[in-house]
Design a protein around this motif. Structure first.
Motif, PDB file in Angstrom:
ATOM      1  N   LEU A  93     -13.001  -9.856  -4.677  1.00 20.67           N
ATOM      2  CA  LEU A  93     -13.891  -8.638  -4.837  1.00 20.67           C
ATOM      3  C   LEU A  93     -14.564  -8.475  -6.221  1.00 20.67           C
ATOM      4  CD1 LEU A  93     -12.242  -6.057  -2.504  1.00 20.67           C
ATOM      5  CD2 LEU A  93     -13.914  -7.848  -1.984  1.00 20.67           C
ATOM      6  N   VAL A  94     -13.764  -8.789  -7.374  1.00 24.99           N
ATOM      7  CA  VAL A  94     -14.298  -8.784  -8.673  1.00 24.99           C
ATOM      8  C   VAL A  94     -15.417  -9.926  -8.741  1.00 24.99           C
ATOM      9  CG1 VAL A  94     -13.794  -9.053 -11.064  1.00 24.99           C
ATOM     10  CG2 VAL A  94     -12.291  -7.948  -9.632  1.00 24.99           C
ATOM     11  N   GLU A  95     -15.065 -11.042  -8.154  1.00 25.51           N
ATOM     12  CA  GLU A  95     -16.028 -12.259  -8.056  1.00 25.51           C
ATOM     13  C   GLU A  95     -17.443 -11.709  -7.671  1.00 25.51           C
ATOM     14  OE1 GLU A  95     -16.439 -16.628  -6.707  1.00 25.51           O
ATOM     15  OE2 GLU A  95     -14.511 -15.645  -6.604  1.00 25.51           O
ATOM     16  N   ALA A  96     -17.156 -10.888  -6.674  1.00 20.73           N
ATOM     17  CA  ALA A  96     -18.318 -10.322  -5.706  1.00 20.73           C
ATOM     18  C   ALA A  96     -18.994  -9.439  -6.441  1.00 20.73           C
ATOM     19  CB  ALA A  96     -17.876 -10.052  -4.298  1.00 20.73           C
ATOM     20  N   GLY A  97     -18.702  -8.994  -7.624  1.00 21.61           N
ATOM     21  CA  GLY A  97     -19.265  -7.824  -8.341  1.00 21.61           C
ATOM     22  C   GLY A  97     -18.585  -6.609  -8.378  1.00 21.61           C
ATOM     23  N   TYR A  98     -17.690  -6.372  -7.762  1.00 19.53           N
ATOM     24  CA  TYR A  98     -16.960  -5.174  -7.439  1.00 19.53           C
ATOM     25  C   TYR A  98     -15.980  -4.511  -8.788  1.00 19.53           C
ATOM     26  CZ  TYR A  98     -18.475  -4.728  -2.689  1.00 19.53           C
ATOM     27  OH  TYR A  98     -19.300  -4.626  -1.427  1.00 19.53           O
ATOM     28  N   ASP A  99     -15.890  -3.300  -8.905  1.00 17.44           N
ATOM     29  CA  ASP A  99     -15.101  -2.826 -10.020  1.00 17.44           C
ATOM     30  C   ASP A  99     -13.646  -3.416  -9.790  1.00 17.44           C
ATOM     31  OD1 ASP A  99     -14.399  -0.886 -12.431  1.00 17.44           O
ATOM     32  OD2 ASP A  99     -13.194  -0.043 -10.694  1.00 17.44           O
ATOM     33  N   LYS A 100     -12.762  -3.587 -10.851  1.00 18.82           N
ATOM     34  CA  LYS A 100     -11.516  -4.150 -10.812  1.00 18.82           C
ATOM     35  C   LYS A 100     -10.568  -3.167 -10.106  1.00 18.82           C
ATOM     36  CE  LYS A 100      -7.935  -6.726 -13.210  1.00 18.82           C
ATOM     37  NZ  LYS A 100      -7.466  -7.162 -14.215  1.00 18.82           N
ATOM     38  N   ASP A 101     -10.638  -1.832 -10.579  1.00 19.57           N
ATOM     39  CA  ASP A 101      -9.644  -0.946  -9.912  1.00 19.57           C
ATOM     40  C   ASP A 101     -10.018  -0.816  -8.503  1.00 19.57           C
ATOM     41  OD1 ASP A 101      -8.453  -0.332 -12.360  1.00 19.57           O
ATOM     42  OD2 ASP A 101      -9.608   1.129 -13.113  1.00 19.57           O
ATOM     43  N   LYS A 102     -11.190  -0.697  -7.985  1.00 21.06           N
ATOM     44  CA  LYS A 102     -11.504  -0.429  -6.667  1.00 21.06           C
ATOM     45  C   LYS A 102     -11.199  -1.569  -5.722  1.00 21.06           C
ATOM     46  CE  LYS A 102     -15.347   1.758  -5.588  1.00 21.06           C
ATOM     47  NZ  LYS A 102     -16.667   2.247  -5.330  1.00 21.06           N
ATOM     48  N   ALA A 103     -11.372  -2.972  -6.441  1.00 20.74           N
ATOM     49  CA  ALA A 103     -10.861  -3.965  -5.607  1.00 20.74           C
ATOM     50  C   ALA A 103      -9.647  -4.259  -5.279  1.00 20.74           C
ATOM     51  CB  ALA A 103     -11.455  -5.277  -6.584  1.00 20.74           C
TER      52      ALA A 103
END
Length: 231
Positions: free
Chosen positions: A47-57
């Motif tokens: 998800l981080v690779e897809a552009g999401y925040d790390k904590d949310k991911a």
């Protein structure tokens, strides 16, 4: 530029329906990913690779560990709203909602009946009843008979006067015979005796019966909270 649209769902069955709906809406199946057994770190990196925040991911990764199913669809920017709208036709959960529901605890009872077998005395026995019946019987007996036969023999003999005087007189001569007739008599003979007696013993009897059991089944319940993320 492609955009990653994600949706978190409570069960695999719901996720399959979401993927099917996206396919029917014209989105490429090869660009739709379902994540169910991925580890927390793997989900976070994806998800981080897809552009999401790390904590949310990471929260999404934790939700998957609690049984959630994550659907990730890579779509063109101009199709992002349509993909998001398609997902929202189903119960989309936030990670917090799924984790809270997973933490809830309730209980139900499993109840099972058992079969107990006792015994009681019941009067039972046999009764002797005599009954008279008749039947025809035949028996052959040999009978003897005597018969008296008359035989006449011609004669030519001249009697002297004194013989004639003696011959002319009235006489009666009888010869008796006998005949046998059957005589029937009856005798009673005891041919069998039937008696009653009591014997004590033991026997094993297998008793079957129907017992009830209350089981507890677990099924997934769709949540009404709808939320999704769009990068």
């Amino acid at each position: 530029m492609p955009t990653s649209i994600i949706g978190l769902f409570e069960t695999q069955d719901i996720a399959r329906k979401v993927v099917s709906a996206l396919g029917k809406a014209g989105f490429d199946d090869d660009k739709i990913e379902t994540m169910t057994k991925a580890g927390i770190d793997e989900t976070t990196d994806r998800l981080v690779e897809a552009g999401y925040d790390k904590d949310k991911a990471r929260r999404y990764g934790e939700a998957i560990q609690k049984g959630g199913v994550l659907v990730v669809a890579d779509v063109d920017d101009d199709k992002a709203d349509e993909a998001l709208s398609t997902m929202r036709q189903f119960d989309v959960l936030t990670p917090e909602a799924l984790l809270e529901s997973a933490g809830e605890e309730t209980s139900a009872q499993v109840i099972e009946e058992t079969l107990d077998v006792g015994k009681r005395k019941v009067s039972a026995g046999k009764r002797l009843t005599t009954e008279v019946s008749e039947r025809e019987v035949e028996k052959t007996v040999t009978l003897q008979d005597e018969s008296v036969e008359v035989e006449r023999t011609k004669a030519d003999k001249t009697l002297k006067p004194q013989e004639a005087a003696k011959a002319f007189k009235e006489t009666t001569v009888e010869v008796s015979g006998y005949t046998e007739k059957p005589v029937v008599s009856k005798e009673a003979h005891v041919v069998e005796e039937v008696s009653l007696s009591k014997n004590s013993g033991e026997r094993d009897v297998t008793v079957s019966g129907t017992v009830r059991r209350q089981d507890v089944s677990v099924e997934d319940v769709d949540r009404k909270t709808k939320s999704s993320d769009k990068s």
